[in-house]
Motif scaffolding. Structure first.
Motif, PDB file in Angstrom:
ATOM      1  N   SER A  17       0.829  -1.209   0.000  1.00 40.96           N
ATOM      2  CA  SER A  17       0.000   0.000   0.000  1.00 40.96           C
ATOM      3  C   SER A  17       0.858   1.251   0.000  1.00 40.96           C
ATOM      4  O   SER A  17       1.982   1.253   0.510  1.00 40.96           O
ATOM      5  CB  SER A  17      -0.900   0.010   1.246  1.00 40.96           C
ATOM      6  OG  SER A  17      -1.788  -1.079   1.249  1.00 40.96           O
ATOM      7  N   ARG A  19       0.023   5.767   0.253  1.00 44.60           N
ATOM      8  CA  ARG A  19      -0.942   6.864   0.312  1.00 44.60           C
ATOM      9  C   ARG A  19      -0.300   8.087  -0.318  1.00 44.60           C
ATOM     10  O   ARG A  19       0.718   8.591   0.163  1.00 44.60           O
ATOM     11  CB  ARG A  19      -1.371   7.166   1.736  1.00 44.60           C
ATOM     12  CG  ARG A  19      -2.331   8.361   1.825  1.00 44.60           C
ATOM     13  CD  ARG A  19      -2.776   8.634   3.240  1.00 44.60           C
ATOM     14  NE  ARG A  19      -3.647   7.575   3.730  1.00 44.60           N
ATOM     15  CZ  ARG A  19      -4.237   7.594   4.916  1.00 44.60           C
ATOM     16  NH1 ARG A  19      -4.059   8.614   5.719  1.00 44.60           N
ATOM     17  NH2 ARG A  19      -5.008   6.592   5.285  1.00 44.60           N
ATOM     18  N   SER A  21      -0.542  12.105  -1.420  1.00 48.27           N
ATOM     19  CA  SER A  21      -1.161  13.351  -0.970  1.00 48.27           C
ATOM     20  C   SER A  21      -1.035  14.404  -2.055  1.00 48.27           C
ATOM     21  O   SER A  21      -0.050  14.442  -2.791  1.00 48.27           O
ATOM     22  CB  SER A  21      -0.479  13.861   0.299  1.00 48.27           C
ATOM     23  OG  SER A  21      -0.589  12.934   1.348  1.00 48.27           O
ATOM     24  N   TYR A  80      -6.207  12.961  -0.714  1.00 51.19           N
ATOM     25  CA  TYR A  80      -5.404  11.751  -0.589  1.00 51.19           C
ATOM     26  C   TYR A  80      -5.884  10.678  -1.563  1.00 51.19           C
ATOM     27  O   TYR A  80      -7.073  10.609  -1.898  1.00 51.19           O
ATOM     28  CB  TYR A  80      -5.494  11.202   0.831  1.00 51.19           C
ATOM     29  CG  TYR A  80      -5.074  12.165   1.897  1.00 51.19           C
ATOM     30  CD1 TYR A  80      -6.019  12.967   2.531  1.00 51.19           C
ATOM     31  CD2 TYR A  80      -3.745  12.285   2.272  1.00 51.19           C
ATOM     32  CE1 TYR A  80      -5.645  13.863   3.525  1.00 51.19           C
ATOM     33  CE2 TYR A  80      -3.366  13.180   3.260  1.00 51.19           C
ATOM     34  CZ  TYR A  80      -4.316  13.967   3.876  1.00 51.19           C
ATOM     35  OH  TYR A  80      -3.949  14.851   4.854  1.00 51.19           O
ATOM     36  N   GLN A  82      -5.486   6.696  -1.322  1.00 51.83           N
ATOM     37  CA  GLN A  82      -5.013   5.498  -0.632  1.00 51.83           C
ATOM     38  C   GLN A  82      -5.013   4.352  -1.626  1.00 51.83           C
ATOM     39  O   GLN A  82      -6.076   4.025  -2.186  1.00 51.83           O
ATOM     40  CB  GLN A  82      -5.923   5.181   0.562  1.00 51.83           C
ATOM     41  CG  GLN A  82      -5.550   3.912   1.297  1.00 51.83           C
ATOM     42  CD  GLN A  82      -4.226   4.022   2.028  1.00 51.83           C
ATOM     43  OE1 GLN A  82      -3.936   5.039   2.639  1.00 51.83           O
ATOM     44  NE2 GLN A  82      -3.415   2.971   1.966  1.00 51.83           N
ATOM     45  N   ASN A  84      -4.228   0.419  -2.200  1.00 52.18           N
ATOM     46  CA  ASN A  84      -4.010  -0.877  -1.569  1.00 52.18           C
ATOM     47  C   ASN A  84      -3.913  -1.967  -2.629  1.00 52.18           C
ATOM     48  O   ASN A  84      -4.301  -1.768  -3.782  1.00 52.18           O
ATOM     49  CB  ASN A  84      -5.161  -1.187  -0.614  1.00 52.18           C
ATOM     50  CG  ASN A  84      -5.309  -0.160   0.480  1.00 52.18           C
ATOM     51  OD1 ASN A  84      -4.331   0.363   1.012  1.00 52.18           O
ATOM     52  ND2 ASN A  84      -6.546   0.159   0.836  1.00 52.18           N
TER      53      ASN A  84
END
Length: 127
Positions: A17, A19, A21, A80, A82, A84
């Protein structure tokens, strides 16, 4: 002029994963539609996800549905992404983009819908 700055990219193993920004310098993102795009070597830039100004409506490309999640914190003027269950085919430079227009239909997939772009952040998925 609005300037967007992406961060959070890097090297990750398949299944991992990250993240990302997207933040703005000198201006707020609160009233803007924000999209995430990516571009792999030799390929066209493609829309990945989009979020409206309130955060109440989101869109995803079929290739990332169920794996990626877009959300925003307007108090921090940051959006953001995210990511995965990353796959090698997710490897690309990821860009965030901003539009003063409310999103509608599939317009969010078109780079021309956006007025402002960040410089991009590299995401590499490899073992």
């Amino acid at each position: 002029q609005l300037q967007l700055v992406e961060s959070g990219g890097g090297l990750v193993q398949p299944g991992g994963s990250l993240r990302l920004s997207c933040a703005a310098s000198r201006f707020t993102l609160d009233y803007l539609t924000i999209g995430w795009f990516r571009q792999a070597p030799g390929k066209e830039r493609e829309g990945v996800s989009c979020i409206d100004s309130s955060g109440g409506s989101t869109n995803y490309a079929d290739s990332v549905k169920g794996r990626f999640n877009i959300f925003r914190d307007n108090a921090k003027s940051t959006v953001y992404l995210q990511m995965n269950s990353l796959k090698p085919e997710d490897t690309a430079v990821y860009y965030c983009a901003a539009s003063p227009r409310p999103k509608y239909g599939s317009a969010w997939l078109q780079p021309a819908f956006y007025n402002y772009w960040g410089q991009g952040t590299q995401v590499t998925v490899s073992s």
